[in-house]
Design an enzyme around this catalytic site. Structure first.
Site, PDB file in Angstrom:
ATOM      1  N   ASP A  81       0.843  -1.195   0.000  1.00  0.00           N
ATOM      2  CA  ASP A  81       0.000   0.000   0.000  1.00  0.00           C
ATOM      3  C   ASP A  81       0.885   1.254   0.000  1.00  0.00           C
ATOM      4  O   ASP A  81       1.825   1.362   0.791  1.00  0.00           O
ATOM      5  CB  ASP A  81      -0.856  -0.049   1.286  1.00  0.00           C
ATOM      6  CG  ASP A  81      -1.929   1.011   1.327  1.00  0.00           C
ATOM      7  OD1 ASP A  81      -2.391   1.447   0.244  1.00  0.00           O
ATOM      8  OD2 ASP A  81      -2.338   1.398   2.446  1.00  0.00           O
ATOM      9  N   SER A 213     -12.857   4.223   4.763  1.00  0.00           N
ATOM     10  CA  SER A 213     -13.441   3.931   6.083  1.00  0.00           C
ATOM     11  C   SER A 213     -14.717   4.731   6.275  1.00  0.00           C
ATOM     12  O   SER A 213     -14.860   5.842   5.755  1.00  0.00           O
ATOM     13  CB  SER A 213     -12.442   4.267   7.196  1.00  0.00           C
ATOM     14  OG  SER A 213     -11.497   3.229   7.312  1.00  0.00           O
TER      15      SER A 213
HETATM   16  P1  13P Z   1      -8.920   4.937   5.537  1.00  0.00           P
HETATM   17  O1  13P Z   1      -8.037   5.885   6.281  1.00  0.00           O
HETATM   18  O2  13P Z   1     -10.208   5.576   5.142  1.00  0.00           O
HETATM   19  O3  13P Z   1      -9.146   3.663   6.256  1.00  0.00           O
HETATM   20  O4  13P Z   1      -8.163   4.570   4.167  1.00  0.00           O
HETATM   21  C1  13P Z   1      -7.143   3.610   4.144  1.00  0.00           C
HETATM   22  C2  13P Z   1      -6.388   3.602   2.867  1.00  0.00           C
HETATM   23  O5  13P Z   1      -6.736   4.240   1.890  1.00  0.00           O
HETATM   24  C3  13P Z   1      -5.191   2.769   2.801  1.00  0.00           C
HETATM   25  O6  13P Z   1      -4.533   2.887   1.585  1.00  0.00           O
HETATM   26  O1  G3H Z   2      -3.188   5.163   3.628  1.00  0.00           O
HETATM   27  C1  G3H Z   2      -2.559   4.866   4.632  1.00  0.00           C
HETATM   28  C2  G3H Z   2      -2.940   3.631   5.382  1.00  0.00           C
HETATM   29  O2  G3H Z   2      -4.005   3.897   6.249  1.00  0.00           O
HETATM   30  C3  G3H Z   2      -1.734   3.068   6.081  1.00  0.00           C
HETATM   31  O3  G3H Z   2      -1.420   3.826   7.203  1.00  0.00           O
HETATM   32  O4  G3H Z   2       0.968   4.331   6.747  1.00  0.00           O
HETATM   33  O5  G3H Z   2       0.011   4.600   9.052  1.00  0.00           O
HETATM   34  O6  G3H Z   2       0.381   2.311   8.087  1.00  0.00           O
HETATM   35  P1  G3H Z   2       0.081   3.764   7.806  1.00  0.00           P
HETATM   36 ZN    ZN Z   3      -4.596   4.898   0.835  1.00  0.00          ZN
END
Ligand code: 13P
Ligand code: G3H
Ligand code: ZN
Length: 362
Positions: A81, A213
């Site tokens: 991600d 979310s």
């Molecule tokens: P949220 O912060 O809405 O859960 O989004 C998570 C996200 O986009 C991770 O890539």
């Molecule tokens: O978009 C970000 C995700 O919620 C991951 O969050 O980078 O704090 O693990 P993080």
């Molecule tokens: Zn994201």
């Protein structure tokens, strides 16, 4: 079983969305697998750069491989991600990831194209697919904070050029959401007009929705009642919009913040009610169960619940799936005549006979 992200996308595209859930530790992983099996849903595990640093990237890989053995019926993909170029290469070379996201959306268009193209070339050489971002979401993601004034929705015309020039497999588009718990002030709907325009311009390319979310009010209330200090105006995406968005090509829906809220609620309430307790396993066990319930609920809203047998069948007969997809894409783009018309007509005949069989079986 770990499958490619592309396999899941082909099955889900235009019908339902796959939940992409961030994980950081063993408890989240257990809850995620339990919830996805309880709801019979395929899923994507996603790992951020922060998660890889939290313990160690090898720890997460080991946890996921262990979960794969504990829950052999689960079907899922593993995804990086919000990667930078260096992390994408590390994941591609590791052989563990099904797909990576290169996030160069904060760069000017030409630079975003160049960086994404480099990652795509390296990933495709190893059969790994690439998600890339165009447009700018608001909110906080790791070390980058985008204030509302700088967030901008994806331009559908630019999306066509971006996908064509980069060769990316899926597009993370800015369609009105943002990361974190404070998404909206006033306006609370996805920009369906933008999603619709993007899908019409690049039919068949899965759209990814970040910042998905829903930030349930009840979760925020319970956290605050147990000593938390979240702003009660915290607000997220309407869960009932996931499925209509999925029908327009939103095939991957990223959810992280809501899971963090479940963790915070469970632990705050537990230690409020049992102030002399210091064993972390009892709240950990409650969290796993609560997280599993939360995941099953989300999968219901995404339309992925109940799809596991469909996915299993499609994976065991990929030929059929390819034909159905070809037909679907042809339909979506207005049944144009061309080089592949013959193939599409065959696919249509195949689709009809499948539908006939289904209706005979009632
Ligand atoms: P949220 O912060 O809405 O859960 O989004 C998570 C996200 O986009 C991770 O890539
Ligand atoms: O978009 C970000 C995700 O919620 C991951 O969050 O980078 O704090 O693990 P993080
Ligand atoms: Zn994201």
């Amino acid at each position: 079983m770990i499958v490619t992200t592309d396999q899941l996308f082909k099955i889900a595209y235009g019908k339902f969305a796959i939940g992409a859930y961030n994980i950081n530790n063993a408890e989240q992983t257990m809850g995620l697998f339990k919830g996805c099996l309880a709801s019979q849903a395929p899923f994507i595990i996603q790992i951020s750069k922060g998660a890889r640093k939290y313990t160690d990237k090898r720890m997460l890989e080991a946890i996921i491989r262990a979960a794969e053995q504990i829950f052999p019926e689960a079907i899922f993909a593993v995804h990086l991600d919000h990667g930078d170029e260096e992390t994408c290469y590390d994941c591609i070379d590791s052989g563990f990831y099904s797909s990576v996201m290169i996030d160069a959306s904060h760069e000017p268009f030409e630079q975003n194209v160049a960086i994404t193209r480099r990652v795509v070339d390296r990933a495709h050489a190893k059969g790994i697919s690439v998600e890339a971002e165009l447009g700018m979401l608001g909110g906080v993601e790791e070390d980058i904070k985008v204030d509302e004034g700088h967030a901008c929705l994806t331009n559908p015309d630019e999306a066509v050029e971006f996908v064509k020039r980069t060769g990316c497999d899926s597009l993370a588009a800015a369609i009105g959401t943002s990361h974190g718990a404070y998404k909206f002030k006033g306006q609370q709907s996805l920009h369906f007009n933008v999603i619709d325009a993007i899908q019409k311009k690049i039919p068949g390319t899965p759209i990814v929705m970040h910042g998905s979310s829903s930030v349930p009010k009840e979760e925020v209330r319970r956290i605050n009642a147990a000593g938390g200090k979240l702003d009660p105006s915290a607000c997220g995406v309407n869960e009932n919009e996931y499925l209509p968005a999925a029908k327009l090509g939103v095939t991957k829906v990223n959810i992280d913040t809501d899971g963090r809220l479940v963790w915070t609620r469970v632990h705050r309430e537990f230690f409020r009610d049992k102030p002399s307790e210091f064993d972390f396993r009892p709240p950990g066990k409650i969290f796993i169960e609560e997280y599993a319930k939360f995941i099953a609920h989300k999968n219901g809203k995404l339309g992925s619940a109940g799809q596991l047998p469909v996915v299993r069948a499609a994976l065991s007969n990929p030929q059929e799936d390819t034909k159905l997809r070809a037909y679907y894409l042809w339909e979506q783009s207005g049944r144009p005549e061309g080089r592949d018309t013959e193939l599409w007509l065959q696919a249509e005949a195949h689709y009809r006979s499948t539908k006939d069989k289904e209706s005979c079986q009632g």
